[in-house]
Structures are given as C-alpha cells and as structure tokens.
Design a protein around this motif. Structure first.
Motif, short mmCIF file in Angstrom:
data_model
loop_
_atom_site.label_atom_id
_atom_site.label_comp_id
_atom_site.label_asym_id
_atom_site.label_seq_id
_atom_site.Cartn_x
_atom_site.Cartn_y
_atom_site.Cartn_z
N ILE A 166 0.85 -1.19 0.00
CA ILE A 166 0.00 0.00 0.00
C ILE A 166 0.89 1.25 0.00
N ASP A 167 0.59 2.16 -0.91
CA ASP A 167 1.36 3.39 -1.02
C ASP A 167 0.68 4.54 -0.28
N VAL A 173 -7.79 0.68 -5.34
CA VAL A 173 -8.70 -0.25 -4.67
C VAL A 173 -9.68 0.55 -3.82
N PRO A 174 -10.99 0.35 -4.00
CA PRO A 174 -11.95 1.08 -3.18
C PRO A 174 -11.97 0.55 -1.75
N LEU A 177 -7.58 3.38 -1.88
CA LEU A 177 -6.18 3.18 -1.55
C LEU A 177 -5.43 2.87 -2.84
N TYR A 178 -4.14 3.18 -2.83
CA TYR A 178 -3.31 2.99 -4.01
C TYR A 178 -2.12 2.12 -3.63
N THR A 179 -1.86 1.11 -4.46
CA THR A 179 -0.68 0.28 -4.22
C THR A 179 0.54 0.96 -4.84
N PHE A 223 -10.40 -1.13 8.46
CA PHE A 223 -9.22 -1.09 7.61
C PHE A 223 -8.12 -0.25 8.24
N HIS A 224 -8.47 0.93 8.74
CA HIS A 224 -7.47 1.79 9.37
C HIS A 224 -6.83 1.10 10.57
#
Length: 241
Positions: A200-201, A216-217, A208-210, A226-227
């Motif tokens: 995860i970036d 990814v939603p 979220l962005y890898t 998730f957090h």
C-alpha cells in the motif's frame, strides 16, 4: 546479491564504509552491490530498491531524518542504518524506525556487526517467503505470497491476481483465498478485494493505491476496521525493523 546504498556528504566516510563492506564480502563470500550518494535528494531520485541504506543524519541540504521519512514512501522494505557524529541523534532517529545506528568514527567491526544482522535478517525472511498454489484457468499456478499485491473478485467464481507487473486469472472465492494465505499482511477493504498491506502506497478518502498504481476502493462500512488493521500492520513492521 545484496544491494546497499551509502548516503553521506563526506566522501571519506563513503569510502570507509565501502572498504568495510568489501572486506566483509571477501571474508564471508557474500556479494554486495554498493551505490553511493552525496545527498538525500540524489538517493530519493535514484528510485532504486535496496536491502540496506547507510544514511548520514547530519548532511547539508536535506538531513538524514527528513530523507528517511521521504524514502519510506518509496521503499518500506529497505533497512536503514543511521550514521552520526553525535550519539544523542540516535534517539531522534528511532522516530523513523531504523535497523541500527553507527556513531562516527567507527571501526570496521561495527559495520561487520550491521552486515551480520542484515544477512541473518534476510535469511530468516527468505524462509518466510511462502509460495502458494492457486487454481489457474490453465492449471495449477504457483506464486510467491509477498509478490502478490491485490486479489480482485470479478464474479462467477473468477479472481484476478495482481503482482507488480502481471495479472493472473484464477478460480475460487475471496473466502477461499483468505483460508489459503493465512497471512497477517492481507486485508479486505472491500467485499471484492484483498490487498497486501506491504504494497500500500497511500490512502485518499475511500480509495487506496498500491505502490504499482492499482486503485482499490475502501467500503465506507469497512473504513474504520481497515485503518485499525493497517495501523497494526505498520506498528508490527516498525517493531520488526
């Protein structure tokens, strides 16, 4: 081959660390590829992946702690060893989770100790690099778990598996995947996705962005969980590092 970066604005210090690495390489029959950088900006511009970074804290321009903060956004895996003239900076450096720190001036045995720890760490983690067998559409598919970025369920018991640069189609459900991977590195931020938190970036609102650009939603009802999962993962990663 073990990749090492040395980032220091003192050329004599760069040469001293290189010499220590060379002597260790010869005595332990281990190959190292060493890259040197005279400032933090050049290290960040390189966008190379390293197993270990010797990083001077007190550099002109961007200091080592700021460099480390930005470097962590590019590479979470590299072990950072802070190098400093003053032992009191060592405490500050722990805010950016180092692998070790070295106080100048040092003797070669100090660098050897760092390299001992590094090679042991890499060996232990290589043993944990689990390979899983998935049901590919053309037969069994073997993939390294840590190289998987995202599982996406596309319907009709079909799943797309994303690695850094490849995509694979497999059969099954996401519950099948979770029972197979048995890893604390994976989380499901949405009913149709499982994500490897090592890749995860960033997180922007509900997306979220890898590190390789996959979006990814994150479902609103899963956002808090998730957090919590991602925070737990980061804390464990820092502690292990």
């Amino acid at each position: 081959m073990i990749n090492i970066a040395i980032c220091d604005d003192d050329n004599d210090m760069i040469q001293a660390i290189k010499t220590a690495i060379s002597h260790y390489s010869t005595s332990h029959a281990i190959e190292f590829e060493v890259h040197s950088f005279k400032c933090g900006e050049k290290l960040l511009e390189s966008k190379l992946n390293f197993d270990l970074v010797f990083l001077d804290i007190e550099m002109g321009g961007m200091d080592g702690l700021k460099t480390a903060q930005l470097f962590r956004q590019i590479d979470r895996r590299a072990r950072i060893v802070y190098v400093t003239n003053h032992s009191e900076f060592a405490l500050q450096s722990y805010a950016v989770h180092p692998f070790d720190f070295v106080v100048k001036p040092f003797e070669e045995v100090r660098i050897s100790k760092v390299l001992d720890d590094l090679t042991r760490y890499l060996s232990e983690n290589a043993e944990k690099d689990t390979v899983i067998q998935l049901k590919g559409e053309d037969g069994p598919l073997l993939l390294s778990l840590r190289n998987i970025y995202v599982f996406e369920y596309t319907g009709n018991r079909r799943i797309t598996v994303y690695t850094k640069s490849e995509q694979y189609q497999i059969k099954g459900s996401l519950s099948d995947i979770f029972s197979l991977i048995n890893s604390e590195s994976f989380v499901s931020p949405h009913k149709s996705f499982i994500v490897n938190m090592e890749h995860i970036d960033k997180l922007n609102n509900f997306t979220l962005y890898t590190t390789n650009g996959i979006e990814v939603p994150v479902a609103q009802k899963k956002l808090k969980d998730f957090h919590n999962e991602f925070s737990r993962f980061i804390k464990n990663y820092i502690r292990q590092g």
